[in-house]
Write a protein that holds these residues in place. Structure first.
Motif, PDB file in Angstrom:
ATOM      1  N   LYS A  84       0.770  -0.910   0.382  1.00  0.00           N
ATOM      2  CA  LYS A  84      -0.004  -0.130  -0.159  1.00  0.00           C
ATOM      3  C   LYS A  84       0.919   1.631  -0.201  1.00  0.00           C
ATOM      4  O   LYS A  84       1.872   1.136   0.948  1.00  0.00           O
ATOM      5  CB  LYS A  84      -1.192   0.345   1.127  1.00  0.00           C
ATOM      6  N   VAL A  85       0.389   2.400  -1.295  1.00  0.00           N
ATOM      7  CA  VAL A  85       1.338   3.977  -1.022  1.00  0.00           C
ATOM      8  C   VAL A  85      -0.078   4.752  -0.370  1.00  0.00           C
ATOM      9  O   VAL A  85      -0.504   5.008  -1.160  1.00  0.00           O
ATOM     10  CB  VAL A  85       1.813   4.028  -2.492  1.00  0.00           C
ATOM     11  N   GLY A  86       0.667   5.108   0.663  1.00  0.00           N
ATOM     12  CA  GLY A  86      -1.084   6.321   1.245  1.00  0.00           C
ATOM     13  C   GLY A  86      -0.253   7.301   1.147  1.00  0.00           C
ATOM     14  O   GLY A  86       1.132   7.750   0.286  1.00  0.00           O
ATOM     15  N   LYS A  87      -0.604   8.631   1.440  1.00  0.00           N
ATOM     16  CA  LYS A  87      -0.084  10.025   1.206  1.00  0.00           C
ATOM     17  C   LYS A  87       1.516  10.475   1.980  1.00  0.00           C
ATOM     18  O   LYS A  87       2.292  10.899   1.294  1.00  0.00           O
ATOM     19  CB  LYS A  87      -1.085  10.969   2.488  1.00  0.00           C
ATOM     20  N   SER A  88       1.979   9.934   2.793  1.00  0.00           N
ATOM     21  CA  SER A  88       3.456   9.817   3.259  1.00  0.00           C
ATOM     22  C   SER A  88       3.993   8.675   3.318  1.00  0.00           C
ATOM     23  O   SER A  88       4.752   8.430   4.474  1.00  0.00           O
ATOM     24  CB  SER A  88       3.343  10.608   4.410  1.00  0.00           C
ATOM     25  N   SER A  89       3.180   7.568   3.673  1.00  0.00           N
ATOM     26  CA  SER A  89       4.196   6.069   3.497  1.00  0.00           C
ATOM     27  C   SER A  89       3.937   5.143   2.715  1.00  0.00           C
ATOM     28  O   SER A  89       2.864   5.046   1.878  1.00  0.00           O
ATOM     29  CB  SER A  89       2.840   5.641   5.423  1.00  0.00           C
ATOM     30  N   VAL A  90       4.485   3.404   3.291  1.00  0.00           N
ATOM     31  CA  VAL A  90       4.720   2.813   2.348  1.00  0.00           C
ATOM     32  C   VAL A  90       4.216   2.054   3.170  1.00  0.00           C
ATOM     33  O   VAL A  90       5.259   1.233   3.695  1.00  0.00           O
ATOM     34  CB  VAL A  90       5.523   2.468   1.305  1.00  0.00           C
TER      35      VAL A  90
END
Length: 150
Positions: A84-90
């Protein structure tokens, strides 16, 4: 077609306890090297983003499951897939094998962070695109590993 990043590591003498069995803190150090190699592979070597751009990717979560011991001299294959790739995390999935035998697995969350402010930051668009190109496949999508260049 989704891909994963794979690379091999030899289990060295210093990675093992006195019985020749892999020592888990050494496993985590090796894993950190694999993650660093992944970032170089996608075009964002840590020495450049840290020193020149002043951002980094600290680990904010890590879980591991050890299924079978490894020993001094084993050649381990590390496979990294982006879940998953979030706004500021992976969120990353790691699987480690010796030949066809599972040895251990884990999940890790990295956060994009400004080094001088010690705050999170959104992924730059080009970084996000690279990370998303490694998203793990759904069951109906073909999976093709990409071997690291050594």
């Amino acid at each position: 077609m989704a891909v994963s990043f794979t690379t091999d590591r030899m289990l060295n003498f210093g990675d093992c306890d006195i019985s020749g069995t892999a020592y888990y803190p050494a496993y985590l150090n090796i894993l950190n090297g694999v993650v660093e190699e992944f970032w170089t592979h996608i075009g964002y070597p840590w020495h450049e983003i840290i020193w020149k751009e002043r951002w980094g990717t600290p680990t904010v979560h890590l879980s591991c499951d050890f299924s079978k011991p490894s020993f001094f001299g084993d050649r381990l294959t590390f496979r990294l897939s982006v879940l998953k790739v979030g706004k500021s995390s992976v969120r990353i999935r790691h699987t480690v094998h010796c030949g066809a035998e599972d040895r251990w697995s884990g999940e890790q969350v990295l956060a994009a962070s400004w080094l001088d402010k010690h705050t999170s930051m959104p992924w730059p668009d080009d970084v996000r695109a690279k990370l998303e190109s490694f998203l793990a496949p759904s069951p109906s999508v073909e999976h093709v590993p990409v071997q690291a260049q050594t």
